[in-house]
Scaffold this motif. Structure first.
Motif, PDB file in Angstrom:
ATOM      1  N   ILE A  41     -12.402  -0.414   8.668  1.00 46.58           N
ATOM      2  CA  ILE A  41     -11.255   0.212   8.019  1.00 46.58           C
ATOM      3  C   ILE A  41     -11.427   1.721   8.092  1.00 46.58           C
ATOM      4  CG2 ILE A  41     -10.300   0.673   5.701  1.00 46.58           C
ATOM      5  CD1 ILE A  41     -10.240  -2.179   5.131  1.00 46.58           C
ATOM      6  N   ASP A  42     -10.319   2.410   8.277  1.00 47.48           N
ATOM      7  CA  ASP A  42     -10.371   3.869   8.322  1.00 47.48           C
ATOM      8  C   ASP A  42     -10.930   4.432   7.021  1.00 47.48           C
ATOM      9  OD1 ASP A  42      -9.148   4.020  10.874  1.00 47.48           O
ATOM     10  OD2 ASP A  42      -7.189   3.711   9.952  1.00 47.48           O
ATOM     11  N   GLN A  43     -11.660   5.520   7.136  1.00 48.77           N
ATOM     12  CA  GLN A  43     -12.191   6.188   5.965  1.00 48.77           C
ATOM     13  C   GLN A  43     -11.065   6.890   5.209  1.00 48.77           C
ATOM     14  OE1 GLN A  43     -15.386   5.994   4.791  1.00 48.77           O
ATOM     15  NE2 GLN A  43     -15.556   4.443   6.407  1.00 48.77           N
ATOM     16  N   LEU A  44     -10.858   6.482   3.981  1.00 47.65           N
ATOM     17  CA  LEU A  44      -9.787   7.045   3.154  1.00 47.65           C
ATOM     18  C   LEU A  44     -10.411   7.746   1.951  1.00 47.65           C
ATOM     19  CD1 LEU A  44      -7.367   3.982   3.184  1.00 47.65           C
ATOM     20  CD2 LEU A  44      -7.190   6.049   4.581  1.00 47.65           C
ATOM     21  N   PRO A  45      -9.698   8.695   1.369  1.00 47.11           N
ATOM     22  CA  PRO A  45     -10.263   9.395   0.213  1.00 47.11           C
ATOM     23  C   PRO A  45     -10.415   8.473  -0.988  1.00 47.11           C
ATOM     24  CG  PRO A  45      -7.937   9.935   0.491  1.00 47.11           C
ATOM     25  CD  PRO A  45      -8.344   9.163   1.716  1.00 47.11           C
ATOM     26  N   ASP A  46     -11.452   8.705  -1.768  1.00 45.81           N
ATOM     27  CA  ASP A  46     -11.615   7.984  -3.026  1.00 45.81           C
ATOM     28  C   ASP A  46     -10.532   8.448  -3.994  1.00 45.81           C
ATOM     29  OD1 ASP A  46     -13.876   6.637  -2.138  1.00 45.81           O
ATOM     30  OD2 ASP A  46     -15.230   8.227  -2.821  1.00 45.81           O
ATOM     31  N   ILE A  47      -9.932   7.487  -4.689  1.00 48.68           N
ATOM     32  CA  ILE A  47      -8.866   7.818  -5.628  1.00 48.68           C
ATOM     33  C   ILE A  47      -9.485   8.239  -6.955  1.00 48.68           C
ATOM     34  CG2 ILE A  47      -6.766   7.016  -6.753  1.00 48.68           C
ATOM     35  CD1 ILE A  47      -6.650   7.153  -3.671  1.00 48.68           C
ATOM     36  N   SER A  48      -9.133   9.422  -7.419  1.00 47.95           N
ATOM     37  CA  SER A  48      -9.670   9.912  -8.684  1.00 47.95           C
ATOM     38  C   SER A  48      -9.061   9.129  -9.846  1.00 47.95           C
ATOM     39  CB  SER A  48      -9.359  11.398  -8.856  1.00 47.95           C
ATOM     40  OG  SER A  48      -7.965  11.596  -9.051  1.00 47.95           O
ATOM     41  N   PRO A  49      -9.767   9.045 -10.948  1.00 48.16           N
ATOM     42  CA  PRO A  49      -9.211   8.367 -12.133  1.00 48.16           C
ATOM     43  C   PRO A  49      -7.889   8.979 -12.581  1.00 48.16           C
ATOM     44  CG  PRO A  49     -11.563   8.752 -12.414  1.00 48.16           C
ATOM     45  CD  PRO A  49     -11.157   9.499 -11.184  1.00 48.16           C
ATOM     46  N   GLU A  50      -7.736  10.292 -12.392  1.00 49.04           N
ATOM     47  CA  GLU A  50      -6.509  10.973 -12.812  1.00 49.04           C
ATOM     48  C   GLU A  50      -5.318  10.534 -11.977  1.00 49.04           C
ATOM     49  OE1 GLU A  50     -10.054  13.015 -14.075  1.00 49.04           O
ATOM     50  OE2 GLU A  50      -9.359  12.515 -12.046  1.00 49.04           O
ATOM     51  N   VAL A  51      -5.503  10.470 -10.657  1.00 44.87           N
ATOM     52  CA  VAL A  51      -4.411  10.040  -9.776  1.00 44.87           C
ATOM     53  C   VAL A  51      -4.060   8.583 -10.040  1.00 44.87           C
ATOM     54  CG1 VAL A  51      -3.802   9.540  -7.378  1.00 44.87           C
ATOM     55  CG2 VAL A  51      -4.849  11.739  -7.962  1.00 44.87           C
ATOM     56  N   ARG A  52      -5.074   7.748 -10.169  1.00 45.14           N
ATOM     57  CA  ARG A  52      -4.818   6.328 -10.417  1.00 45.14           C
ATOM     58  C   ARG A  52      -4.066   6.128 -11.735  1.00 45.14           C
ATOM     59  NH1 ARG A  52      -9.176   3.698  -8.299  1.00 45.14           N
ATOM     60  NH2 ARG A  52      -7.825   3.053  -6.591  1.00 45.14           N
ATOM     61  N   ALA A  53      -4.462   6.862 -12.767  1.00 41.60           N
ATOM     62  CA  ALA A  53      -3.804   6.747 -14.069  1.00 41.60           C
ATOM     63  C   ALA A  53      -2.364   7.240 -14.003  1.00 41.60           C
ATOM     64  CB  ALA A  53      -4.587   7.535 -15.119  1.00 41.60           C
ATOM     65  N   ALA A  54      -2.137   8.309 -13.242  1.00 44.73           N
ATOM     66  CA  ALA A  54      -0.789   8.867 -13.142  1.00 44.73           C
ATOM     67  C   ALA A  54       0.158   7.902 -12.430  1.00 44.73           C
ATOM     68  CB  ALA A  54      -0.831  10.207 -12.402  1.00 44.73           C
ATOM     69  N   VAL A  55      -0.318   7.270 -11.364  1.00 48.92           N
ATOM     70  CA  VAL A  55       0.505   6.302 -10.633  1.00 48.92           C
ATOM     71  C   VAL A  55       0.767   5.081 -11.505  1.00 48.92           C
ATOM     72  CG1 VAL A  55       0.570   4.742  -8.643  1.00 48.92           C
ATOM     73  CG2 VAL A  55      -0.267   7.086  -8.368  1.00 48.92           C
ATOM     74  N   LYS A  56      -0.247   4.643 -12.207  1.00 52.77           N
ATOM     75  CA  LYS A  56      -0.103   3.494 -13.106  1.00 52.77           C
ATOM     76  C   LYS A  56       0.906   3.795 -14.212  1.00 52.77           C
ATOM     77  CE  LYS A  56      -3.024   0.280 -15.725  1.00 52.77           C
ATOM     78  NZ  LYS A  56      -4.424  -0.005 -16.141  1.00 52.77           N
ATOM     79  N   GLU A  57       0.866   5.016 -14.721  1.00 55.41           N
ATOM     80  CA  GLU A  57       1.800   5.406 -15.779  1.00 55.41           C
ATOM     81  C   GLU A  57       3.236   5.449 -15.262  1.00 55.41           C
ATOM     82  OE1 GLU A  57       2.461   9.055 -19.018  1.00 55.41           O
ATOM     83  OE2 GLU A  57       0.902   9.198 -17.475  1.00 55.41           O
ATOM     84  N   LYS A  58       3.414   5.966 -14.046  1.00 52.98           N
ATOM     85  CA  LYS A  58       4.760   6.010 -13.479  1.00 52.98           C
ATOM     86  C   LYS A  58       5.300   4.603 -13.249  1.00 52.98           C
ATOM     87  CE  LYS A  58       7.633   7.981  -9.850  1.00 52.98           C
ATOM     88  NZ  LYS A  58       7.776   9.036  -8.819  1.00 52.98           N
ATOM     89  N   LEU A  59       4.432   3.702 -12.794  1.00 53.39           N
ATOM     90  CA  LEU A  59       4.851   2.310 -12.593  1.00 53.39           C
ATOM     91  C   LEU A  59       5.301   1.700 -13.911  1.00 53.39           C
ATOM     92  CD1 LEU A  59       5.040  -0.269 -10.827  1.00 53.39           C
ATOM     93  CD2 LEU A  59       2.637  -0.707 -11.409  1.00 53.39           C
ATOM     94  N   ALA A  60       4.539   1.941 -14.963  1.00 48.28           N
ATOM     95  CA  ALA A  60       4.859   1.367 -16.271  1.00 48.28           C
ATOM     96  C   ALA A  60       6.133   1.957 -16.857  1.00 48.28           C
ATOM     97  CB  ALA A  60       3.687   1.582 -17.232  1.00 48.28           C
ATOM     98  N   ASN A  61       6.327   3.266 -16.671  1.00 50.06           N
ATOM     99  CA  ASN A  61       7.458   3.951 -17.310  1.00 50.06           C
ATOM    100  C   ASN A  61       8.743   3.905 -16.495  1.00 50.06           C
ATOM    101  OD1 ASN A  61       5.774   4.651 -19.421  1.00 50.06           O
ATOM    102  ND2 ASN A  61       5.275   6.665 -18.588  1.00 50.06           N
ATOM    103  N   GLU A  62       8.610   3.960 -15.172  1.00 48.85           N
ATOM    104  CA  GLU A  62       9.794   4.080 -14.319  1.00 48.85           C
ATOM    105  C   GLU A  62      10.042   2.872 -13.430  1.00 48.85           C
ATOM    106  OE1 GLU A  62      10.018   7.824 -12.272  1.00 48.85           O
ATOM    107  OE2 GLU A  62       8.723   8.815 -13.757  1.00 48.85           O
TER     108      GLU A  62
END
Length: 297
Positions: free
Chosen positions: A112-133
């Motif tokens: 698999i291609d080397q991808l950046p590690d997802i920071s806790p902040e980015v993961r939380a922000a995406v999760k929050e947008k999914l929950a709210n929007e």
């Protein structure tokens, strides 16, 4: 190459675990689990995880080794397997990789291609947008960030949409630009076998397995994790239908029939995926071990 990884894959319900155990016993080697849901603890019925007797019959790796709220990816699986294999090679010349999660199998066989590690902040922000929007608005963001990637995914696949947005946000570039598709060279031989049977027979097996899951206590298992239903690890066939019963949006009979249908649909998707792989040898479950042993000669 004096070391060999034998891959036993194919559609759900076809009999991969039994064939892998039989082969591992013949070769006196370990089994590496390549099922992206069986890695989690607490849901063995839903994921048709190897039973205690099957785990006793051959040593398995990566079964029930993660908590439901832990994040795990195909890239992490690749890294973990590549770390494990040198230890297995010290014990013998063979290892068996068993599972039907397409990305997990490809991660080991192709890389698999080397991808950046997802920071806790980015993961939380995406999760929050999914929950709210909701998923639809998250999909709209992904369409802006990476229309090329959007064209390759199911817009209703929450995990894939969230993952795409996370990568784009973290990397600052479209996810698709990081996907080279380059196959990594492995220092061991890979033999890939895909198990299959007649379509009607496969579907009948799937239907019977769902009935057995219900008899074994799937509803009770689902209810024990119902409070965690927002987790991605539980966004899977079996749990989704049981949760619909608990939510009151589906009656019990309809949910069970829907579970059978969704499992059959997934099996067809697996077959379509594997038929694109020219390196796969197709066999019946009964012929799998004999074929593998003959290919090793």
């Amino acid at each position: 190459m004096d070391k060999t990884l034998i891959v036993i894959t194919g559609p759900t319900g076809v009999g991969k675990t039994a064939a892998a155990i039989q082969l591992a016993q013949h070769l006196h080697c370990d089994i590496i689990n390549a099922d992206s849901r069986q890695i989690y603890r607490g849901i063995p019925i839903c994921t048709a995880a190897p039973t205690p007797e099957e785990l006793e019959a051959a040593r398995h790796h990566f079964v029930a080794f993660k908590e439901l709220d832990e994040n795990y990816s195909a890239a992490q699986f690749e890294s973990d397997v590549m770390t494990l294999l040198p230890t297995l090679w010290q014990q013998g010349d063979y290892a068996v990789l068993c599972g039907g999660s397409m990305l997990y199998v490809d991660a080991v066989c192709r890389g698999i291609d080397q991808l950046p590690d997802i920071s806790p902040e980015v993961r939380a922000a995406v999760k929050e947008k999914l929950a709210n929007e909701g998923l639809e608005n998250l999909m709209k963001e992904l369409e802006q960030l990476d229309p090329q990637y959007v064209a390759t995914i199911d817009p209703k696949n929450t995990s894939r949409v969230c993952h795409g947005v996370e990568i784009c946000r973290q990397a600052g570039v479209p996810y698709s630009t990081l996907r080279t598709g380059t196959t990594k060279q492995r220092d061991f031989r890979i033999i890939k076998l895909a198990l299959n049977i007649e379509r009607e027979q496969l579907f009948a097996r799937i239907n019977r397995r769902v009935d057995r899951m219900i008899e074994m206590g799937l509803e009770q298992e689902a209810r024990s994790v119902y409070h965690l239903r927002h987790l991605n690890s539980l966004n899977t066939v079996g749990m989704k239908e049981m949760f619909a019963i608990f939510d009151g949006t589906m009656d019990r009979h309809t949910a069970i029939e829907r579970m059978k249908k969704n499992t059959r649909v997934y099996a067809k998707k697996q077959l379509t995926w594997y038929r694109r792989d020219p390196d796969i040898t197709w066999v019946t479950p009964d012929d799998a071990v004999t074929t593998a042993l003959n290919m090793l000669k």
